[in-house]
Write an enzyme that holds these catalytic residues in place. Structure first.
Site, short mmCIF file in Angstrom:
data_model
loop_
_atom_site.label_atom_id
_atom_site.label_comp_id
_atom_site.label_asym_id
_atom_site.label_seq_id
_atom_site.Cartn_x
_atom_site.Cartn_y
_atom_site.Cartn_z
N GLY A 91 0.80 -1.23 0.00
CA GLY A 91 0.00 0.00 0.00
C GLY A 91 0.83 1.27 0.00
N GLN A 92 2.14 1.15 -0.24
CA GLN A 92 2.99 2.35 -0.23
C GLN A 92 2.75 3.16 -1.51
OE1 GLN A 92 7.22 1.58 0.11
NE2 GLN A 92 7.67 3.73 0.56
N HIS A 98 8.30 6.37 5.44
CA HIS A 98 7.59 7.22 6.41
C HIS A 98 6.80 6.35 7.35
CE1 HIS A 98 5.17 6.72 2.77
NE2 HIS A 98 4.10 6.72 3.55
N HIS A 100 3.45 6.49 9.62
CA HIS A 100 2.21 7.18 9.92
C HIS A 100 1.99 7.14 11.43
CE1 HIS A 100 0.53 6.92 5.68
NE2 HIS A 100 1.42 5.95 5.64
P1 AMP Z 1 1.66 5.68 1.86
O1 AMP Z 1 0.41 5.22 1.17
O2 AMP Z 1 2.00 4.89 3.09
O3 AMP Z 1 2.83 5.83 0.90
O4 AMP Z 1 1.31 7.12 2.43
C1 AMP Z 1 1.62 8.32 1.78
C2 AMP Z 1 1.15 9.43 2.67
O5 AMP Z 1 1.71 10.65 2.21
C3 AMP Z 1 -0.37 9.62 2.70
O6 AMP Z 1 -0.79 9.83 4.04
C4 AMP Z 1 -0.55 10.89 1.86
O7 AMP Z 1 -1.72 11.60 2.21
C5 AMP Z 1 0.70 11.64 2.25
N1 AMP Z 1 1.14 12.72 1.36
C6 AMP Z 1 1.35 12.67 0.02
N2 AMP Z 1 1.78 13.87 -0.44
C7 AMP Z 1 1.86 14.69 0.64
C8 AMP Z 1 2.23 16.05 0.83
N3 AMP Z 1 2.63 16.83 -0.18
N4 AMP Z 1 2.17 16.56 2.09
C9 AMP Z 1 1.78 15.79 3.12
N5 AMP Z 1 1.41 14.50 3.01
C10 AMP Z 1 1.44 13.95 1.78
#
Ligand code: AMP
Length: 111
Positions: A91-92, A98, A100
């Site tokens: 799900g990345q 990062h 969460h």
């Molecule tokens: P994942 O699906 O684990 O890769 O999560 C990606 C995360 O990055 C999600 O919570 C998105 O909402 C967040 N995200 C993507 N672009 C940005 C951005 N420019 N600023 C803050 N969060 C972001």
């Protein structure tokens, strides 16, 4: 601009509301929150995901894990959920590692 959205946040080329910063880590709210409070904690150095880690990253990862609860507490979260998605199958969507932090409400059970 880098191809990596989180590298662009680290460099200041994209905006983010920083809720924590030190020499190795940055934390900011998710742009698309999935809980009352939804923060993202990233290493400043580009690392794709957990699969990319090497033994040389042990100090950074220990620092990250030890700092997560401090960031949560500083943002008013006595309890929280931590998730890190690894690879597209996990799900990345953003390929800069990062963690969460989800909280600010009672979260449903995971199982
Ligand atoms: P994942 O699906 O684990 O890769 O999560 C990606 C995360 O990055 C999600 O919570 C998105 O909402 C967040 N995200 C993507 N672009 C940005 C951005 N420019 N600023 C803050 N969060 C972001």
């Amino acid at each position: 601009m880098s191809d990596c959205v989180f590298c662009n946040i680290v460099s200041g080329q994209l905006p983010a509301q920083k809720v924590y910063e030190d020499d190795q880590l940055l934390a900011f709210p998710s742009i698309d929150p999935k809980a009352e409070t939804h923060l993202l904690v990233i290493p400043k150095r580009h690392i794709e995901n957990l699969n990319s880690l090497t033994a040389e990253d042990a100090g950074l990862m220990a620092h990250l894990l030890l700092t997560l609860p401090e960031i949560a507490a500083a943002n008013g979260l006595p309890g929280f959920r931590t998730i890190t998605n690894t690879g597209k199958e996990g799900g990345q969507e953003v390929f800069h590692m990062h963690f969460h932090i989800l909280g600010g409400q009672t979260l449903p059970g995971f199982n």
